[in-house]
Design a protein around this motif. Structure first.
Motif, PDB file in Angstrom:
ATOM      1  N   PHE A   6       0.843  -1.108  -0.064  1.00 61.32           N
ATOM      2  CA  PHE A   6       0.003  -0.114  -0.065  1.00 61.32           C
ATOM      3  C   PHE A   6       1.093   1.273  -0.133  1.00 61.32           C
ATOM      4  CE2 PHE A   6      -3.664  -2.479   1.928  1.00 61.32           C
ATOM      5  CZ  PHE A   6      -4.341  -2.275   0.793  1.00 61.32           C
ATOM      6  N   ARG A   7       1.830   1.318   0.775  1.00 60.17           N
ATOM      7  CA  ARG A   7       2.847   2.383   1.035  1.00 60.17           C
ATOM      8  C   ARG A   7       3.362   2.594  -0.435  1.00 60.17           C
ATOM      9  NH1 ARG A   7       4.528   0.455   6.054  1.00 60.17           N
ATOM     10  NH2 ARG A   7       6.471  -0.216   5.120  1.00 60.17           N
ATOM     11  N   PHE A   8       3.827   1.587  -0.882  1.00 65.37           N
ATOM     12  CA  PHE A   8       4.787   1.564  -2.181  1.00 65.37           C
ATOM     13  C   PHE A   8       3.805   2.195  -3.386  1.00 65.37           C
ATOM     14  CE2 PHE A   8       6.317  -0.729  -6.304  1.00 65.37           C
ATOM     15  CZ  PHE A   8       7.640   0.003  -6.139  1.00 65.37           C
ATOM     16  N   VAL A   9       2.692   1.556  -3.489  1.00 67.42           N
ATOM     17  CA  VAL A   9       1.690   2.249  -4.576  1.00 67.42           C
ATOM     18  C   VAL A   9       1.303   3.500  -4.346  1.00 67.42           C
ATOM     19  CG1 VAL A   9      -0.503   1.606  -5.769  1.00 67.42           C
ATOM     20  CG2 VAL A   9       1.113  -0.145  -5.192  1.00 67.42           C
ATOM     21  N   GLY A  10       1.006   4.040  -3.272  1.00 62.04           N
ATOM     22  CA  GLY A  10       0.750   5.013  -2.690  1.00 62.04           C
ATOM     23  C   GLY A  10       1.756   6.097  -2.969  1.00 62.04           C
ATOM     24  N   LEU A  11       2.923   5.927  -2.852  1.00 58.90           N
ATOM     25  CA  LEU A  11       3.821   6.720  -3.322  1.00 58.90           C
ATOM     26  C   LEU A  11       4.228   6.953  -4.654  1.00 58.90           C
ATOM     27  CD1 LEU A  11       6.257   8.452  -1.748  1.00 58.90           C
ATOM     28  CD2 LEU A  11       7.929   6.316  -2.127  1.00 58.90           C
ATOM     29  N   TRP A  12       3.976   5.746  -5.320  1.00 61.52           N
ATOM     30  CA  TRP A  12       4.064   6.072  -6.878  1.00 61.52           C
ATOM     31  C   TRP A  12       2.965   7.022  -7.397  1.00 61.52           C
ATOM     32  CZ3 TRP A  12       7.989   5.276 -10.175  1.00 61.52           C
ATOM     33  CH2 TRP A  12       8.934   4.778  -9.898  1.00 61.52           C
ATOM     34  N   ILE A  13       1.861   6.642  -6.784  1.00 57.52           N
ATOM     35  CA  ILE A  13       0.686   7.742  -7.258  1.00 57.52           C
ATOM     36  C   ILE A  13       0.983   9.119  -6.746  1.00 57.52           C
ATOM     37  CG2 ILE A  13      -1.854   8.039  -6.774  1.00 57.52           C
ATOM     38  CD1 ILE A  13      -2.250   4.856  -6.788  1.00 57.52           C
ATOM     39  N   LEU A  14       1.349   9.354  -5.650  1.00 56.10           N
ATOM     40  CA  LEU A  14       1.840  10.702  -5.177  1.00 56.10           C
ATOM     41  C   LEU A  14       2.750  11.238  -6.149  1.00 56.10           C
ATOM     42  CD1 LEU A  14       2.023  10.521  -1.240  1.00 56.10           C
ATOM     43  CD2 LEU A  14       0.410  11.956  -2.746  1.00 56.10           C
ATOM     44  N   ALA A  15       3.686  10.332  -6.624  1.00 53.25           N
ATOM     45  CA  ALA A  15       4.789  11.048  -7.352  1.00 53.25           C
ATOM     46  C   ALA A  15       4.209  11.446  -8.862  1.00 53.25           C
ATOM     47  CB  ALA A  15       5.915   9.743  -7.702  1.00 53.25           C
ATOM     48  N   GLY A  16       2.991  10.486  -9.369  1.00 56.70           N
ATOM     49  CA  GLY A  16       2.470  10.762 -10.479  1.00 56.70           C
ATOM     50  C   GLY A  16       1.535  12.163 -10.296  1.00 56.70           C
ATOM     51  N   PHE A  80      -4.385  15.964 -10.602  1.00 59.18           N
ATOM     52  CA  PHE A  80      -3.317  16.107  -9.364  1.00 59.18           C
ATOM     53  C   PHE A  80      -3.850  15.955  -8.169  1.00 59.18           C
ATOM     54  CE2 PHE A  80      -3.861  20.596 -10.006  1.00 59.18           C
ATOM     55  CZ  PHE A  80      -4.147  20.821  -8.704  1.00 59.18           C
ATOM     56  N   VAL A  81      -5.236  16.460  -8.022  1.00 59.70           N
ATOM     57  CA  VAL A  81      -6.068  16.495  -6.825  1.00 59.70           C
ATOM     58  C   VAL A  81      -6.377  14.810  -6.470  1.00 59.70           C
ATOM     59  CG1 VAL A  81      -8.020  17.167  -5.593  1.00 59.70           C
ATOM     60  CG2 VAL A  81      -6.709  18.988  -7.046  1.00 59.70           C
ATOM     61  N   VAL A  82      -7.100  14.190  -7.671  1.00 60.53           N
ATOM     62  CA  VAL A  82      -7.761  13.079  -7.732  1.00 60.53           C
ATOM     63  C   VAL A  82      -6.345  12.045  -7.156  1.00 60.53           C
ATOM     64  CG1 VAL A  82      -8.833  11.193  -8.809  1.00 60.53           C
ATOM     65  CG2 VAL A  82      -9.504  13.454  -9.016  1.00 60.53           C
ATOM     66  N   ALA A  83      -5.337  11.910  -7.748  1.00 62.35           N
ATOM     67  CA  ALA A  83      -4.206  11.192  -7.536  1.00 62.35           C
ATOM     68  C   ALA A  83      -3.787  11.556  -6.239  1.00 62.35           C
ATOM     69  CB  ALA A  83      -3.280  11.408  -8.881  1.00 62.35           C
ATOM     70  N   GLY A  84      -3.590  12.684  -5.942  1.00 58.90           N
ATOM     71  CA  GLY A  84      -3.092  12.940  -4.647  1.00 58.90           C
ATOM     72  C   GLY A  84      -3.795  12.446  -3.472  1.00 58.90           C
ATOM     73  N   LEU A  89      -4.451   8.538   0.898  1.00 55.93           N
ATOM     74  CA  LEU A  89      -5.304   7.311   1.350  1.00 55.93           C
ATOM     75  C   LEU A  89      -4.396   5.888   1.448  1.00 55.93           C
ATOM     76  CD1 LEU A  89      -8.722   7.964   0.027  1.00 55.93           C
ATOM     77  CD2 LEU A  89      -8.074   8.248   2.404  1.00 55.93           C
ATOM     78  N   LEU A  90      -3.738   5.830   0.416  1.00 59.20           N
ATOM     79  CA  LEU A  90      -3.198   4.529   0.422  1.00 59.20           C
ATOM     80  C   LEU A  90      -1.978   4.653   1.341  1.00 59.20           C
ATOM     81  CD1 LEU A  90      -2.854   3.523  -3.363  1.00 59.20           C
ATOM     82  CD2 LEU A  90      -4.155   2.391  -1.659  1.00 59.20           C
TER      83      LEU A  90
END
Length: 99
Positions: A6-16, A80-84, A89-90
């Protein structure tokens, strides 16, 4: 292990989300006005078939009202808002337990 995922995917989504924010910022500077790219436009440009399949799934399995009241505003929100929010959340779901 699942918390790490969850943290790994969340970090990648935050980077996106950060990349999308930078791209919107560059477009805003170039046009001298605020420019944001909605999630729906990005999804339509990336994979139009999956967007139409998702719409038909929501309208047939859930409700057409849910599509209009919940999904359409999210698709109109800046990417950027939706992905952030999704990334945060992740990251919160995957945070380590308090000792």
């Amino acid at each position: 292990m699942i918390r790490f995922l969850f943290r790994f995917v969340g970090l990648w989504i935050l980077a996106g989300a950060f990349v999308a924010l930078v791209l919107d910022g560059v477009r805003s500077i170039a046009s001298s006005e605020i420019v944001t790219t909605p999630l729906g436009v990005t999804w339509l440009a990336t994979s139009p078939d999956s967007l139409t399949r998702f719409q038909s799934f929501v309208e047939t399995r859930v409700s057409a009202g849910v599509w209009e009241t919940l999904v359409v505003p999210v698709l109109g929100a800046p990417l950027f808002v939706v992905a952030g929010v999704l990334g945060l959340l992740l990251m919160l779901i995957g945070r380590p337990r308090a000792v």
